[in-house]
Design an enzyme around this catalytic site. Structure first.
Site, short mmCIF file in Angstrom:
data_model
loop_
_atom_site.label_atom_id
_atom_site.label_comp_id
_atom_site.label_asym_id
_atom_site.label_seq_id
_atom_site.Cartn_x
_atom_site.Cartn_y
_atom_site.Cartn_z
N GLU A 106 0.86 -1.18 0.00
CA GLU A 106 0.00 0.00 0.00
C GLU A 106 0.91 1.23 0.00
O GLU A 106 1.21 1.77 1.06
CB GLU A 106 -0.89 0.00 1.26
CG GLU A 106 -1.74 -1.24 1.38
CD GLU A 106 -2.39 -1.41 2.77
OE1 GLU A 106 -3.46 -1.99 2.80
OE2 GLU A 106 -1.81 -0.98 3.79
N ASP A 135 0.09 -0.19 10.69
CA ASP A 135 0.51 -1.49 11.21
C ASP A 135 1.88 -1.89 10.68
O ASP A 135 2.42 -2.92 11.07
CB ASP A 135 -0.53 -2.56 10.88
CG ASP A 135 -1.57 -2.68 11.98
OD1 ASP A 135 -1.37 -2.07 13.05
OD2 ASP A 135 -2.59 -3.38 11.79
N LYS A 269 -6.86 -6.05 11.10
CA LYS A 269 -7.49 -4.73 11.00
C LYS A 269 -8.40 -4.44 12.20
O LYS A 269 -8.47 -3.30 12.66
CB LYS A 269 -8.29 -4.64 9.71
CG LYS A 269 -8.92 -3.29 9.54
CD LYS A 269 -9.71 -3.20 8.27
CE LYS A 269 -10.49 -1.90 8.26
NZ LYS A 269 -11.42 -1.87 7.14
N ASP A 293 -10.27 2.59 4.35
CA ASP A 293 -9.03 1.88 4.03
C ASP A 293 -8.11 2.91 3.37
O ASP A 293 -8.59 3.86 2.74
CB ASP A 293 -9.30 0.76 3.02
CG ASP A 293 -10.01 -0.42 3.66
OD1 ASP A 293 -10.19 -0.40 4.89
OD2 ASP A 293 -10.38 -1.35 2.92
N ASP A 458 -15.39 -6.82 9.30
CA ASP A 458 -16.45 -5.84 9.00
C ASP A 458 -17.83 -6.48 9.07
O ASP A 458 -18.73 -5.98 9.76
CB ASP A 458 -16.20 -5.18 7.64
CG ASP A 458 -15.84 -6.16 6.55
OD1 ASP A 458 -15.67 -7.36 6.84
OD2 ASP A 458 -15.74 -5.74 5.39
O1 LIG Z 1 -3.19 -6.24 9.99
C1 LIG Z 1 -3.79 -5.45 9.28
C2 LIG Z 1 -4.37 -5.83 8.05
C3 LIG Z 1 -5.04 -4.88 7.30
N1 LIG Z 1 -5.12 -3.59 7.72
C4 LIG Z 1 -5.83 -2.58 6.89
O2 LIG Z 1 -7.14 -3.01 6.61
C5 LIG Z 1 -7.58 -2.50 5.38
C6 LIG Z 1 -8.19 -3.60 4.54
O3 LIG Z 1 -7.25 -4.61 4.29
P1 LIG Z 1 -6.98 -5.20 2.82
O4 LIG Z 1 -5.86 -6.14 2.94
O5 LIG Z 1 -6.91 -4.09 1.86
O6 LIG Z 1 -8.30 -6.05 2.60
P2 LIG Z 1 -9.42 -5.95 1.45
O7 LIG Z 1 -9.89 -7.33 1.20
O8 LIG Z 1 -8.99 -5.15 0.30
O9 LIG Z 1 -10.52 -5.13 2.26
C7 LIG Z 1 -11.89 -5.38 2.28
O10 LIG Z 1 -12.21 -6.46 3.15
C8 LIG Z 1 -11.77 -6.28 4.51
C9 LIG Z 1 -12.16 -7.52 5.29
O11 LIG Z 1 -13.47 -7.84 5.08
C10 LIG Z 1 -12.38 -5.00 5.07
O12 LIG Z 1 -11.88 -4.78 6.35
C11 LIG Z 1 -12.02 -3.84 4.20
O13 LIG Z 1 -12.54 -2.63 4.69
C12 LIG Z 1 -12.54 -4.11 2.80
O14 LIG Z 1 -12.22 -3.01 1.94
C13 LIG Z 1 -6.37 -1.84 4.73
O15 LIG Z 1 -6.49 -0.44 4.87
C14 LIG Z 1 -5.21 -2.36 5.53
O16 LIG Z 1 -4.18 -1.44 5.61
C15 LIG Z 1 -4.56 -3.22 8.93
O17 LIG Z 1 -4.63 -2.06 9.32
N2 LIG Z 1 -3.91 -4.15 9.67
MN LIG Z 2 -7.97 -3.33 0.10
#
Ligand SMILES: O=c1ccn([C@@H]2O[C@H](COP(=O)(O)OP(=O)(O)O[C@H]3O[C@H](CO)[C@@H](O)[C@H](O)[C@H]3O)[C@@H](O)[C@H]2O)c(=O)[nH]1
Ligand SMILES: [Mn+2]
Length: 593
Positions: A106, A135, A269, A293, A458
């Site tokens: 990211e 993180d 997260k 995000d 979520d």
């Molecule tokens: O240990 C962690 C892992 C992830 N994140 C943040 O969580 C967000 C979502 O993570 P990502 O890996 O991008 O997952 P996605 O599958 O793209 O995200 C979708 O699916 C996630 C789980 O359902 C939701 O939390 C998100 O909001 C949704 O956009 C990002 O901003 C990450 O930076 C953290 O802060 N810490």
């Molecule tokens: Mn994402």
């Protein structure tokens, strides 16, 4: 046009007319049942292929029932920000959270753009605070945010002065080209200056990312020296403080990297969100929280006011625990071959869920009421018991300062944003609530905050909220509230979908699964069906795979699993396929028109 009276509603809830799609869906259901009946009646004349086909088709029929129930009452919300502003109320404070985890996957320039777009929203800056959770404990992310907050001091006034539509600079400068006819010379000059400044900022970040360290790790950066990403103490930094509480200024920017230790669970997260909730609770303690995000920027600068129309405009708070905006992605592939845009999900299924108990929480682009996150139920009779010191410490952990701030929220006391000059002093105490053993023995992740136990935290968190009897609302203004960056397709999409499928299935094994929650009577029956459909989504692949393999198997063995054309039933199948295609075309047409 005359102004509407001050008592005019802040939003309208509009039911969509969908009689034709409903009729088609029912016919398809009828055809599916006919097929099942036909299979059952002729099962003894056929072997294994028919049994397998029957099983798969039963599953498809079951999910079709869930889908019909979900899509039945489609609802839209219209919000009227002008009416809210006309009322000249004091707008409530909002804490804005951004999560980022990995400066490589990211890139900080994305996080920076998200933060800049948040800092520039059309809302009094003294009511806003932006908290970034990192993180990755990355000095590069911190460096980028420090530089970005300097740029924000010219970017935010520029956006507000010219009422710029897209306030994430990388999109603004790539989408909006200035045409000399319709803009003033002054704007053109400022546009060029701003573009130059933004290019300098991105260049700085780019250069910093090439070096092994973005800068000397001294002064403000000293906390980042000799730390490992997965083993380090908490770092909290006030990057920018809106000291004089200027309504037209730049909101506070606070950087947080929570403590991480190899043997302590960090809950991904959900863990990060809980720390953001607690740290912000110690500092600004706003009654509303927006979370994004890092790769999703604000595309409609009025979004906070739109959301407030719903949060403040409902006659009963029970109807609006949170306001969710759809996830829409920019620069998607042509015709969306991987379905990343999730159009059907949001346009039809999504609006159907909105018509039941309200949209699911989607993890990003959502405004929460802080007290709901703190575990309150819509008609909490036990509030005085919950507010006893002992109960507060047991629920929220050992920090007296935090329990005091939580009590304010739970009792509905007005919490104004902290006055000038005291943010930095609050951060001292905030360190305690960001430690990794803080939650031990408390209710974080089980009763309060973002829920642990599933990687799709979520859906689980939203389910818990609906399970307490709250409803939620949907906010999809035009232009879209937020735009995100979708995985480009191929393996990245598959990995993401695998993670979602696993996370959703995990929900079944938590005490918060929809079948348990329905027993206490607060989760509505049809909302329970929605959640059933969602959590079983991953399992759908099994019957789909078997059904697809059946045709190959039948070709090889020269058998068949579809009713033969010479039998009397072929027209049913043709009709069913025809109707399904007709329905899709019709939906597509309705959407475009
Ligand atoms: O240990 C962690 C892992 C992830 N994140 C943040 O969580 C967000 C979502 O993570 P990502 O890996 O991008 O997952 P996605 O599958 O793209 O995200 C979708 O699916 C996630 C789980 O359902 C939701 O939390 C998100 O909001 C949704 O956009 C990002 O901003 C990450 O930076 C953290 O802060 N810490
Ligand atoms: Mn994402």
């Amino acid at each position: 046009m005359a102004n509407p009276p001050l008592s005019a509603p802040l939003y309208d809830r509009i039911s969509r007319r969908n009689n034709i799609p409903r009729a088609i869906e029912l016919i398809i259901l009828f055809l599916l049942f006919s097929l099942l009946l036909y299979r059952l009646l002729s099962l003894k004349d056929h072997g294994f292929t028919w049994v397998l086909a029957l099983l798969c088709e039963s599953w498809f029929t079951f999910t079709w029932v869930l889908v019909i129930s979900t899509k039945w009452n489609q609802v839209e919300y219209m919000t009227y920000p002008k009416r809210l502003l006309q009322r000249k109320l004091e707008l409530p404070p909002v804490d804005m959270f951004v999560t980022t985890a990995d400066p490589v996957l990211e890139p900080p320039i994305l996080t920076v753009n998200t933060v800049l777009s948040l800092l520039a929203v059309d809302y009094p800056a003294d009511k806003l605070a932006c908290y970034v959770s990192d993180d990755g404990a990355s000095p590069l992310t911190f460096y980028s945010l420090v530089e970005a907050s300097k740029f924000a001091k010219i970017w935010v006034p520029f956006c507000k002065k010219y009422n710029v539509q897209i306030r994430a600079p990388f999109r603004f400068f790539s989408v909006e080209s200035i045409s000399p006819q319709d803009v003033s010379l002054e704007f053109q000059q400022e546009w060029k200056k701003m573009k130059g400044e933004y290019e300098k900022l991105s260049q700085k970040i780019e250069d910093a990312s090439r070096r092994s360290q973005p800068c000397e790790l001294t002064g403000d950066f000293a906390d980042f020296s000799n730390i490992q990403r997965k083993n380090h103490p908490t770092i909290i930094k006030v990057i920018w403080e809106n000291k004089e509480a200027v309504a037209n200024g730049v909101p506070h920017v606070i950087y947080i990297s929570r403590e991480k230790r190899p043997k302590q669970p960090h809950h991904f997260k959900a863990g990060a969100m809980n720390i953001l909730t607690r740290v912000s609770g110690m500092i600004t303690n706003a009654p509303f929280m927006l979370n994004l995000d890092c790769d999703m920027y604000v595309n409609n600068p009025q979004i906070v006011v739109h959301a407030m129309c719903l949060l403040l405009g409902v006659s009963n708070e029970r109807d609006c625990a949170f306001v969710q905006s759809p996830q829409i992605f920019y620069d998607g592939l042509k015709d969306d071959p991987f379905g990343n845009q999730m159009v059907v999900l949001y346009e039809y299924v999504g609006h159907g869920i909105v018509g039941i108990q309200g949209p699911l929480y989607g993890g990003t682009g959502c405004f929460h009421r802080r007290k709901v996150i703190y575990g309150l139920s819509p008609d909490d009779n036990e509030i005085t018991r919950k507010l006893s010191n002992e109960a507060l410490l047991k629920t929220f952990g050992r920090s007296m300062e935090f329990t005091k701030s939580a009590a304010k929220i739970l009792s509905g006391m007005k919490t104004s944003s902290t006055g000038p000059n005291n943010i930095s002093s609050c951060t001292e105490t905030a360190y305690q609530v960001a430690g990794c053993d803080y939650e031990y023995g408390s209710s974080w992740g089980r009763e309060v905050g973002w829920m642990y136990g599933s990687t799709t935290e979520d859906v689980l968190t939203g389910l818990t909220i609906h399970g307490r009897g709250w409803k939620s609302t949907f906010c999809s203004p035009n232009p879209p509230a937020f735009l995100g960056c979708a995985p480009p397709g191929g393996p990245a999409t598959m990995i993401q979908q695998k993670r979602w499928a696993t996370g959703l299935l995990e929900i079944l094994f938590t005490p918060k699964n929809p079948f348990i929650l329905i027993l206490n009577g607060k989760l509505q029956f049809r909302q329970c069906l929605v959640y059933t459909w969602v959590v079983l989504w991953g399992l759908q692949s099994i019957p789909e795979l078997c059904y697809a393999a059946l045709s190959a198997y039948c070709l090889i063995t020269d058998s068949h699993f579809m009713p033969k054309v010479r039998t009397n039933h072929h027209h049913l199948i043709l009709l069913s396929c025809g109707l399904k295609i007709f329905e899709e075309v019709l939906f597509d047409y309705c959407k475009r028109s």
